[in-house]
Design a protein around this motif. Structure first.
Motif, PDB file in Angstrom:
ATOM      1  N   GLY A 184      -1.837  35.048  -6.987  1.00 45.41           N
ATOM      2  CA  GLY A 184      -2.947  34.254  -6.464  1.00 45.41           C
ATOM      3  C   GLY A 184      -4.080  34.005  -7.433  1.00 45.41           C
ATOM      4  O   GLY A 184      -5.127  33.482  -7.030  1.00 45.41           O
ATOM      5  N   LYS A 185      -3.880  34.303  -8.719  1.00 50.57           N
ATOM      6  CA  LYS A 185      -4.973  34.117  -9.678  1.00 50.57           C
ATOM      7  C   LYS A 185      -5.323  32.641  -9.867  1.00 50.57           C
ATOM      8  O   LYS A 185      -6.496  32.278  -9.942  1.00 50.57           O
ATOM      9  N   VAL A 186      -4.299  31.810  -9.967  1.00 48.51           N
ATOM     10  CA  VAL A 186      -4.552  30.378 -10.158  1.00 48.51           C
ATOM     11  C   VAL A 186      -5.246  29.802  -8.925  1.00 48.51           C
ATOM     12  O   VAL A 186      -6.189  29.012  -9.037  1.00 48.51           O
ATOM     13  N   ALA A 187      -4.801  30.200  -7.734  1.00 49.81           N
ATOM     14  CA  ALA A 187      -5.419  29.717  -6.497  1.00 49.81           C
ATOM     15  C   ALA A 187      -6.887  30.123  -6.433  1.00 49.81           C
ATOM     16  O   ALA A 187      -7.749  29.328  -6.042  1.00 49.81           O
ATOM     17  N   ALA A 188      -7.183  31.376  -6.821  1.00 48.09           N
ATOM     18  CA  ALA A 188      -8.568  31.844  -6.805  1.00 48.09           C
ATOM     19  C   ALA A 188      -9.418  31.046  -7.787  1.00 48.09           C
ATOM     20  O   ALA A 188     -10.570  30.702  -7.493  1.00 48.09           O
ATOM     21  N   ILE A 191       0.863  -1.176   0.000  1.00 50.77           N
ATOM     22  CA  ILE A 191       0.000   0.000   0.000  1.00 50.77           C
ATOM     23  C   ILE A 191       0.902   1.229   0.000  1.00 50.77           C
ATOM     24  O   ILE A 191       1.823   1.330   0.823  1.00 50.77           O
ATOM     25  N   GLU A 192       0.655   2.118  -0.919  1.00 49.50           N
ATOM     26  CA  GLU A 192       1.481   3.316  -1.096  1.00 49.50           C
ATOM     27  C   GLU A 192       0.712   4.545  -0.620  1.00 49.50           C
ATOM     28  O   GLU A 192      -0.499   4.646  -0.837  1.00 49.50           O
ATOM     29  N   ILE A 193       1.402   5.459   0.035  1.00 49.70           N
ATOM     30  CA  ILE A 193       0.794   6.695   0.539  1.00 49.70           C
ATOM     31  C   ILE A 193       1.412   7.877  -0.199  1.00 49.70           C
ATOM     32  O   ILE A 193       2.630   8.059  -0.177  1.00 49.70           O
ATOM     33  N   ARG A 194       0.565   8.680  -0.829  1.00 48.00           N
ATOM     34  CA  ARG A 194       1.070   9.831  -1.590  1.00 48.00           C
ATOM     35  C   ARG A 194       0.312  11.092  -1.184  1.00 48.00           C
ATOM     36  O   ARG A 194      -0.928  11.142  -1.280  1.00 48.00           O
ATOM     37  N   PRO A 195       1.024  12.121  -0.715  1.00 45.65           N
ATOM     38  CA  PRO A 195       0.343  13.377  -0.375  1.00 45.65           C
ATOM     39  C   PRO A 195      -0.087  14.132  -1.621  1.00 45.65           C
ATOM     40  O   PRO A 195       0.581  14.069  -2.659  1.00 45.65           O
ATOM     41  N   PHE A 196      -1.195  14.849  -1.499  1.00 40.46           N
ATOM     42  CA  PHE A 196      -1.655  15.707  -2.588  1.00 40.46           C
ATOM     43  C   PHE A 196      -0.865  17.016  -2.580  1.00 40.46           C
ATOM     44  O   PHE A 196      -0.448  17.507  -1.532  1.00 40.46           O
ATOM     45  N   PHE A 197      -0.690  17.597  -3.760  1.00 43.39           N
ATOM     46  CA  PHE A 197      -0.224  18.969  -3.832  1.00 43.39           C
ATOM     47  C   PHE A 197      -1.310  19.879  -3.275  1.00 43.39           C
ATOM     48  O   PHE A 197      -2.503  19.653  -3.481  1.00 43.39           O
ATOM     49  N   GLU A 198      -0.924  20.909  -2.578  1.00 47.57           N
ATOM     50  CA  GLU A 198      -1.832  21.966  -2.145  1.00 47.57           C
ATOM     51  C   GLU A 198      -1.447  23.243  -2.870  1.00 47.57           C
ATOM     52  O   GLU A 198      -0.304  23.380  -3.344  1.00 47.57           O
ATOM     53  N   MET A 199      -2.369  24.201  -2.972  1.00 48.23           N
ATOM     54  CA  MET A 199      -2.078  25.419  -3.723  1.00 48.23           C
ATOM     55  C   MET A 199      -0.886  26.169  -3.135  1.00 48.23           C
ATOM     56  O   MET A 199      -0.153  26.842  -3.856  1.00 48.23           O
ATOM     57  N   ALA A 200      -0.662  26.025  -1.836  1.00 48.05           N
ATOM     58  CA  ALA A 200       0.495  26.689  -1.222  1.00 48.05           C
ATOM     59  C   ALA A 200       1.799  26.209  -1.828  1.00 48.05           C
ATOM     60  O   ALA A 200       2.800  26.950  -1.851  1.00 48.05           O
ATOM     61  N   ASP A 201       1.827  24.976  -2.350  1.00 49.32           N
ATOM     62  CA  ASP A 201       3.037  24.445  -2.969  1.00 49.32           C
ATOM     63  C   ASP A 201       3.388  25.182  -4.252  1.00 49.32           C
ATOM     64  O   ASP A 201       4.537  25.134  -4.710  1.00 49.32           O
TER      65      ASP A 201
END
Length: 281
Positions: A125-129, A107-117
């Motif tokens: 901040g246009k892409v985040a919005a 079983i593999e665990i992979r974190p998601f990217f967050e917009m802060a990355d």
């Protein structure tokens, strides 16, 4: 933090072998623990790659390949989406998981990217919005809207009427006297102690929530429930049933949008538009 927990495929999963009843039961208990802890957001098993497809991108080409795919160790057989405080917490949960396969498995665990990355690539901040707008749009597309009616003390009577005239079925009904939290003193009008606190009723494909409310002051105004029926005979029968003890506001008649359409207010003050759907242009 959000993580994807990936169950890697094995020889047995790629062969399409289904889990045993014991494993299904164990997984059910494990998933229940995850849900109860607020960790699990979604999860599913996947059919073997023999029932899947791959699309390769090569310049402007899109090349579709049918499964199965040979590299079993690189395939997945299922997944969860979890919300955890840390990777350490995710590991602790995975260690408690029953072995999902008949043989050794991973079983593999992979974190998601967050917009802060992506802050460095998105300084204004246009892409985040834009991502926030998309998330809100997805959330609304999955939301449900259910009418909630207050019958001023006649809820049980109204439900019985709709059972008889519309074939309504009761999914849940609780009276104020049955409330596990009790009712605050002075909240209810005298005599409402055994009135309906909340009920969920199904009428065809419509889910309707209803209550007596806390007193007899509620009134229906400014809305109607639109009820579509498959034939003119059904339309006339239901319209006439709803009109019993009520008021016909517009007799059934052909219109440019419907072969038969009428408006009626039933004996509980609920306004209905009853119709046969017109042909789609």
């Amino acid at each position: 933090m959000r993580v994807m927990v990936i169950v890697k495929a094995s020889t047995s999963s790629e062969a399409g072998e289904l889990p045993s009843a014991e494993l299904l039961e164990a997984m059910g208990k494990y998933n229940k623990e995850l849900v109860k802890a607020g960790v699990m957001k979604s999860g599913d098993g996947l059919k073997p790659s023999s029932q899947g497809l791959r699309v390769r991108f090569r310049g402007s080409e899109r090349i579709v390949t049918n499964g199965p795919f040979a590299e079993t160790s690189e395939l997945i057989a299922g997944y969860w989406l979890w919300d955890v405080a840390s990777m350490e917490e995710a590991v602790d949960w995975v260690k408690r998981c029953p072995n999902p396969m008949k043989e050794e498995s991973d079983i593999e665990i992979r974190p998601f990217f967050e917009m802060a990355d992506f802050a460095e690539s998105d300084p204004d901040g246009k892409v985040a919005a834009h991502e926030d707008e998309l998330r809100a749009e997805v959330a609304m597309s999955e939301s449900t809207l259910v009418p909630y009616l207050f019958f001023s003390g006649r809820c049980a009577e109204a439900i019985a009427f709709y059972e008889k005239t519309l074939g309504a079925t009761i999914a849940m009904l609780m009276r104020f006297s049955e409330s596990p939290d009790g009712v605050p003193e002075g909240m209810l009008q005298k005599g409402f102690e055994d009135k309906v606190m909340h009920a969920t009723v199904h009428i065809g494909k419509l889910t309707l929530m209803c209550s007596d409310g806390c007193d007899d002051k509620s009134a229906f105004d400014g809305f109607r429930l639109a009820l579509s029926l498959p034939s003119e005979g059904d339309c006339s029968r239901v319209f006439d049933s709803l009109a019993q003890g009520g008021t016909i506001d517009m007799p059934l008649t052909p219109t440019f949008w419907s072969p038969l359409y009428g408006m009626v207010t039933d004996q509980f003050g609920v306004g209905w538009m009853v119709m046969v759907p017109g042909e789609q242009s």
